[in-house]
Design an enzyme around this catalytic site. Structure first.
Site, PDB file in Angstrom:
ATOM      1  N   SER A 340       0.403  -1.304   0.211  1.00  8.63           N
ATOM      2  CA  SER A 340      -0.034  -0.209   0.032  1.00  8.63           C
ATOM      3  C   SER A 340       0.755   1.171  -0.109  1.00  8.63           C
ATOM      4  O   SER A 340       1.458   1.649  -1.314  1.00  8.63           O
ATOM      5  CB  SER A 340      -1.112  -0.144   1.336  1.00  8.63           C
ATOM      6  OG  SER A 340      -2.124   0.559   1.013  1.00  8.63           O
ATOM      7  N   ASP A 351      10.660   5.047 -10.246  1.00  4.83           N
ATOM      8  CA  ASP A 351       9.940   5.030 -11.829  1.00  4.83           C
ATOM      9  C   ASP A 351      10.169   6.610 -11.748  1.00  4.83           C
ATOM     10  O   ASP A 351      11.152   6.854 -13.269  1.00  4.83           O
ATOM     11  CB  ASP A 351       8.857   5.586 -11.247  1.00  4.83           C
ATOM     12  CG  ASP A 351       7.844   3.844 -11.418  1.00  4.83           C
ATOM     13  OD1 ASP A 351       8.483   2.793 -11.494  1.00  4.83           O
ATOM     14  OD2 ASP A 351       6.847   4.059 -11.539  1.00  4.83           O
ATOM     15  N   LYS A 365      -0.754  -4.271  -3.554  1.00  5.71           N
ATOM     16  CA  LYS A 365      -2.367  -3.948  -3.070  1.00  5.71           C
ATOM     17  C   LYS A 365      -1.638  -2.246  -3.389  1.00  5.71           C
ATOM     18  O   LYS A 365      -1.426  -1.422  -3.186  1.00  5.71           O
ATOM     19  CB  LYS A 365      -1.993  -3.755  -1.359  1.00  5.71           C
ATOM     20  CG  LYS A 365      -3.492  -3.023  -1.143  1.00  5.71           C
ATOM     21  CD  LYS A 365      -3.593  -2.538   0.499  1.00  5.71           C
ATOM     22  CE  LYS A 365      -5.525  -2.346   1.151  1.00  5.71           C
ATOM     23  NZ  LYS A 365      -5.623  -0.825   0.529  1.00  5.71           N
TER      24      LYS A 365
END
Length: 475
Positions: A340, A351, A365
Site C-alpha cells: 500500500s 520510477d 496492494k
C-alpha cells in the site's frame, strides 16, 4: 454455544459464507497491534460532497449505473415474510445479550451481507460500536501488547511480522512468523483484523489477554498470557551507520510519520550523510498522504509522485513541490509485507530513478479505500480507486520487483531483533551504496550459481494445520 445462537443466527446466515471465507487483506496491509491496523483511509480524496450525493441518490459519474439495481420494496416484503417464518418456526429462543461492543443486530448483518456481496475483501461495514472503536485517537501510543501483524488477503491467516523489543509480547515468548490462531476463545483466522485488534487485543492497562499461536517451525501450538501495557509505536527510527550511510526504518505510515522522517533526514544530513537506506520491510502502509510527503521531500520539484483513478472519484495526480530534495544515493529495502503506502513511496522513488530497490517482491496492494460515516454512527469502508506509479503502472496484485533481489536468510525470519551485521538484505543495500548496483547483482548471481537452491513444491497450508488435514482443534 446454542444459547448464543438465537434468532439472530438466522440473519447471520445471510453472511455465513462471509464468516467462513471472508479474507481480509493487509491493511495497507500490516500495522502495530493495538493502534491503527487498517491505517487511515483516503477519504479526503472523495470529499464530503460525494457522500452527500450518494446518500441523495445523485452520486457517481453521469451515465454510470450500478451493476444491479436493488428493488428495496420487494426486498423489504421478502424479509418481512422470512422474519414471520423465523418467528413462528425457528427452534431456538432469542439469543442471550451479546457483550457490549461485539454484537451485531439482525439489521447489522443485513448491511454486512450486502457489503460482502461486493466480493471485495477490502470493503466492509462497521456498526456504530466498531466504528467508534476504530476512530479512537492514539497519538503514537496504545495500550496493547507490542506486535506488528498482517493478514493474508487470500487465506485470512494473521501473521506476526514484528515483535517490538522489550514489549509484553516479547516477554511472553511471541516470535516473528507465529500465526495468530486464537484470541481468548475466538478463532482469529478470517476475522476483520482491525476489529480483532481494537475489540479483543487492546484493553485496559494491566489486564492480560490469552493468545494461542501456531509456530510452524516446531509444528506446535503455543499458549501465552500477554499483559496489556502502554506501548510506544516508533514509526520512524534512524541512525548513522559506518561509511556515513544513513539508515531510516519506517514501520508504518501515520500522520506523524512524514514529520518524523523529515527530522531524521535533516539530522543525518547535518552529520554528513553520504548515502541513505530507507527500510520499508514489513510496512503494510497506512496514511497515503504521509508516503506522498516523504517522497516529495526526497525528490526534486516537479516529479510525479502517484496518481489515483476511480469510480466517482476525479483522476488526481500528485507532484513534488516542496522545493527540497535528498542529494545522496538512496536504497529502498522491501519485502513481501511491504504494501500500500509503502508501495506508493517505493514506486515514486524507483520510477523517478531516485533509488535502487533491494529485497523481495512487494505485496501488491494498488487500490485505495475511503471511509464513509453514516448518520447513525456506523460506516462503510469502500474501495474507491486504483493508484498508479509515476510510470503509469498499476501494481495491484502484481507488486514491485526489486532491482536487486535478495531473500532474507531463513534462520533470521523468527528473530525478534536481527543484528545489522547479520542482516543479509541490509548488507546488500549497504553494498549497493558502496560498490554499485551492477557489481552487487553480479556477485549475487555468482553466489546463486555456486549454491543453487531447490524450491520444493509449496504444500497447501490449511489452518489450523492439524495432521495436515486442517481439522479443528479442541482446546
Amino acid at each position: 454455544m446454542e444459547d448464543r445462537e438465537g434468532k439472530n443466527k438466522f440473519w447471520k446466515g445471510i453472511l455465513i459464507g462471509a464468516l467462513a471465507t471472508a479474507l481480509f487483506g493487509l491493511i495497507a496491509v500490516t500495522a502495530a497491534a493495538g493502534i491503527w491496523i487498517m491505517g487511515r483511509m483516503t477519504a479526503n480524496q472523495l470529499g464530503a460532497a460525494s457522500l452527500a450525493e450518494n446518500e441523495n441518490g445523485d452520486g457517481g459519474e453521469e451515465g454510470t449505473e450500478s451493476p444491479e439495481t436493488l428493488d428495496m420494496s420487494r426486498i423489504g416484503t421478502k424479509l418481512t415474510y422470512m422474519e414471520s417464518l423465523v418467528n413462528e418456526y425457528f427452534l431456538f429462543d432469542e439469543e442471550e445479550e451479546e457483550e457490549e461492543g461485539t454484537g451485531y443486530s439482525a439489521e447489522d448483518w443485513i448491511y454486512a451481507g450486502y457489503m460482502f456481496s461486493l466480493n471485495d475483501p477490502y470493503s466492509s461495514y462497521y456498526n456504530a460500536e466498531e466504528f467508534a472503536s476504530l476512530s479512537e485517537e492514539t497519538e503514537g501510543e496504545y495500550c496493547g501488547i507490542g506486535v506488528q501483524v498482517s493478514q493474508n488477503v487470500y487465506t485470512g491467516l494473521i501473521t506476526v511480522v514484528k515483535v517490538f523489543k522489550d514489549s509484553p509480547a516479547e516477554e511472553a515468548g511471541m516470535l516473528p512468523g507465529d500465526y495468530l490462531y486464537k484470541v481468548e476463545d475466538l478463532e482469529a483466522t478470517g476475522e476483520d483484523l482491525s476489529i480483532l485488534v481494537s475489540d479483543h487485543i487492546k484493553g485496559e492497562e494491566g489486564t492480560t489477554v490469552h493468545l494461542t499461536v501456531y509456530r510452524e517451525s516446531t509444528g506446535e501450538y503455543v499458549e501465552m498470557d500477554v499483559e496489556r501495557r502502554m506501548v510506544e509505536n516508533p514509526t520512524v527510527e534512524y541512525e548513522m551507520l559506518e561509511q556515513k550511510l544513513g539508515y531510516i526504518a519506517l514501520s508504518s505510515f501515520e500522520e506523524v510519520s512524514s514529520e518524523q522522517f523529515i527530522t531524521a533526514v535533516d539530522d543525518l544530513e547535518d552529520q554528513g550523510m553520504e548515502g541513505l537506506i530507507i527500510d520499508l520491510r514489513n510496512n503494510g502502509g497506512g496514511v497515503t498522504q504521509a508516503a506522498e510527503d516523504i517522497a516529495d521531500y526526497i525528490l526534486p520539484e516537479g516529479d510525479t509522485l502517484v496518481s489515483f483513478k476511480g469510480k466517482g472519484v476525479p483522476e488526481t495526480v500528485y507532484y513534488s513541490d516542496d522545493g527540497h530534495s535528498v542529494d545522496v544515493p538512496v536504497v529502498v529495502l522491501v519485502n513481501g509485507q511491504s504494501a500500500s503506502s509503502s508501495e506508493v513511496l517505493t514506486g515514486a522513488l524507483k520510477d523517478n530513478d531516485a533509488a535502487v530497490v533491494v529485497g523481495e517482491l512487494t505485496f501488491g496492494k494498488g487500490i485505495a479505500q475511503g471511509i464513509f460515516p453514516l448518520p447513525d454512527g456506523s460506516a462503510l469502508k469502500l474501495t474507491t480507486s486504483y493508484y498508479y506509479t509515476p510510470s503509469g503502472e498499476c501494481i495491484h496484485e502484481i507488486g514491485i520487483e526489486p532491482d536487486v533481489e535478495v531473500k532474507l536468510k531463513e534462520e533470521l525470519l523468527s528473530m525478534v531483533e536481527i543484528p545489522k551485521e547479520e542482516d543479509n538484505q541490509l548488507q546488500a543495500a549497504i553494498d549497493v551504496l558502496l560498490e554499485g548496483e551492477e557489481t552487487v547483482k553480479e556477485r549475487l548471481a555468482a553466489e546463486a550459481a555456486e549454491n543453487p537452491e531447490t524450491d520444493p513444491m509449496e504444500e497447501a497450508f490449511s489452518f489450523p494445520p492439524e495432521d495436515g488435514v486442517g481439522e479443528e482443534v479442541t482446546e
